[in-house]
Design a protein around this motif. Structure first.
Motif, mmCIF file in Angstrom:
data_model
loop_
_atom_site.group_PDB
_atom_site.id
_atom_site.type_symbol
_atom_site.label_atom_id
_atom_site.label_comp_id
_atom_site.label_asym_id
_atom_site.label_seq_id
_atom_site.Cartn_x
_atom_site.Cartn_y
_atom_site.Cartn_z
ATOM 1 N N GLY A 28 0.465 -0.770 -0.075
ATOM 2 C CA GLY A 28 0.144 -0.205 0.175
ATOM 3 C C GLY A 28 0.466 1.149 -0.113
ATOM 4 N N MET A 29 2.277 1.062 -0.423
ATOM 5 C CA MET A 29 3.127 1.968 0.165
ATOM 6 C C MET A 29 4.032 2.590 -0.861
ATOM 7 S SD MET A 29 5.449 1.772 3.353
ATOM 8 C CE MET A 29 6.199 3.532 3.840
ATOM 9 N N SER A 30 4.099 3.866 -1.683
ATOM 10 C CA SER A 30 4.547 3.971 -2.449
ATOM 11 C C SER A 30 5.864 4.963 -2.781
ATOM 12 C CB SER A 30 3.369 5.348 -3.858
ATOM 13 O OG SER A 30 2.799 6.160 -2.927
ATOM 14 N N ILE A 31 6.981 4.475 -3.107
ATOM 15 C CA ILE A 31 8.497 5.027 -2.693
ATOM 16 C C ILE A 31 8.845 5.996 -4.115
ATOM 17 C CG2 ILE A 31 10.632 5.105 -2.163
ATOM 18 C CD1 ILE A 31 10.307 2.753 -0.745
ATOM 19 N N PHE A 32 9.130 6.640 -4.358
ATOM 20 C CA PHE A 32 9.428 7.951 -5.245
ATOM 21 C C PHE A 32 11.207 7.956 -5.075
ATOM 22 C CE2 PHE A 32 5.781 10.088 -6.145
ATOM 23 C CZ PHE A 32 5.300 9.339 -6.149
ATOM 24 N N GLU A 123 0.765 10.983 -4.433
ATOM 25 C CA GLU A 123 1.886 11.377 -3.118
ATOM 26 C C GLU A 123 2.307 10.119 -2.623
ATOM 27 O OE1 GLU A 123 2.942 14.533 -2.548
ATOM 28 O OE2 GLU A 123 1.461 14.844 -3.873
ATOM 29 N N PRO A 124 3.085 9.987 -2.363
ATOM 30 C CA PRO A 124 4.468 9.178 -1.814
ATOM 31 C C PRO A 124 4.382 8.737 -0.749
ATOM 32 C CG PRO A 124 6.255 10.472 -2.627
ATOM 33 C CD PRO A 124 5.052 11.256 -3.250
ATOM 34 N N ASP A 125 4.754 8.054 0.252
ATOM 35 C CA ASP A 125 4.991 7.953 1.458
ATOM 36 C C ASP A 125 5.976 8.132 1.951
ATOM 37 O OD1 ASP A 125 2.042 6.702 2.094
ATOM 38 O OD2 ASP A 125 2.804 5.017 1.331
ATOM 39 N N ILE A 126 6.954 7.438 1.003
ATOM 40 C CA ILE A 126 8.733 8.201 1.409
ATOM 41 C C ILE A 126 9.378 8.409 -0.109
ATOM 42 C CG2 ILE A 126 10.868 7.225 1.975
ATOM 43 C CD1 ILE A 126 9.434 5.305 3.585
ATOM 44 N N GLU A 127 9.625 9.938 0.247
ATOM 45 C CA GLU A 127 10.902 9.951 -1.320
ATOM 46 C C GLU A 127 12.411 10.138 -0.684
ATOM 47 O OE1 GLU A 127 9.392 13.655 -3.973
ATOM 48 O OE2 GLU A 127 9.864 14.312 -1.874
ATOM 49 N N LEU A 128 13.236 9.389 -1.905
ATOM 50 C CA LEU A 128 14.363 9.231 -1.302
ATOM 51 C C LEU A 128 15.281 9.869 -2.822
ATOM 52 C CD1 LEU A 128 16.004 5.125 -0.603
ATOM 53 C CD2 LEU A 128 16.659 7.026 -2.285
ATOM 54 N N PHE A 129 15.851 10.117 -1.960
ATOM 55 C CA PHE A 129 16.807 11.157 -3.126
ATOM 56 C C PHE A 129 18.619 10.057 -2.877
ATOM 57 C CE2 PHE A 129 13.743 14.088 -1.668
ATOM 58 C CZ PHE A 129 13.731 14.446 -2.349
ATOM 59 N N SER A 145 4.082 10.339 4.563
ATOM 60 C CA SER A 145 2.289 10.137 5.229
ATOM 61 C C SER A 145 2.852 9.359 6.592
ATOM 62 C CB SER A 145 2.316 9.040 4.403
ATOM 63 O OG SER A 145 3.110 7.640 4.403
ATOM 64 N N ASP A 146 2.162 9.039 7.376
ATOM 65 C CA ASP A 146 2.386 8.567 8.842
ATOM 66 C C ASP A 146 2.860 7.270 8.669
ATOM 67 O OD1 ASP A 146 0.336 10.522 9.784
ATOM 68 O OD2 ASP A 146 -1.293 9.548 9.679
#
Length: 161
Positions: A28-32, A123-129, A145-146
């Motif tokens: 259910g999560m999304s990561i960008f 919208e993502p739950d986590i953005e990783l750069f 997100s929570d």
């Protein structure tokens, strides 16, 4: 924790971060994933997918745009959809391909080059750069997100320096 930043000195450290992420992420999560070509986005994703129990070859979906994987997340069977939008010409291509429907409660979505579908993606739950640095890679994770906050709070990662 809403923010995490560190240096990854080599590919092994990038893979270690992917393995640790596999332990805390949930369906259910999304990561960008953001970063230039060669920054390590696919390397990290490959390690994450293998750590989640997929034993086959994990290829970059640069030409197919998306690749599905059956894995185990939080001790439960789950799916990961790995997107690489680098070759997408417009955000509408994402919708036309039906990819928006892949963002479901039973699936983790990992998106490389999310800026190619800006305004279309949820919208993502986590953005990783990831950023190429003098000695390895700089990595920054941001919870949005929570679920993202909970994952970063559970993350136990210290790169091998």
């Amino acid at each position: 924790m809403s923010h995490y930043k560190t240096t990854l000195p080599d590919e092994a450290a990038t893979q270690a971060l992917g393995k640790q992420l596999a332990r805390v992420l949930q369906p259910g999560m999304s990561i960008f994933l953001h970063g230039d070509l060669g920054a390590g986005k696919t390397c990290l994703t490959r390690a994450l997918i293998h750590a989640a129990g997929y034993s086959g070859h994990v290829k970059s979906p640069t030409y197919t745009l998306a690749e599905p994987y059956q894995v185990t997340l939080q001790s439960k069977p789950a799916s990961i959809m790995h997107f690489d939008l680098y070759r997408m010409g417009s955000p509408e291509e994402f919708l036309d391909a039906g990819f928006r429907e892949e963002f479901r409660a039973d699936q983790l979505c990992i998106v490389e080059w999310p800026e190619k579908a800006e305004g279309i993606l949820p919208e993502p739950d986590i953005e990783l750069f990831l950023c190429i640095a003098a000695h390895g890679r700089e990595v920054e994770l941001r919870a949005l997100s929570d679920k993202g906050f909970a994952c970063l709070a559970s993350l136990q990662f210290a790169p091998v320096l």
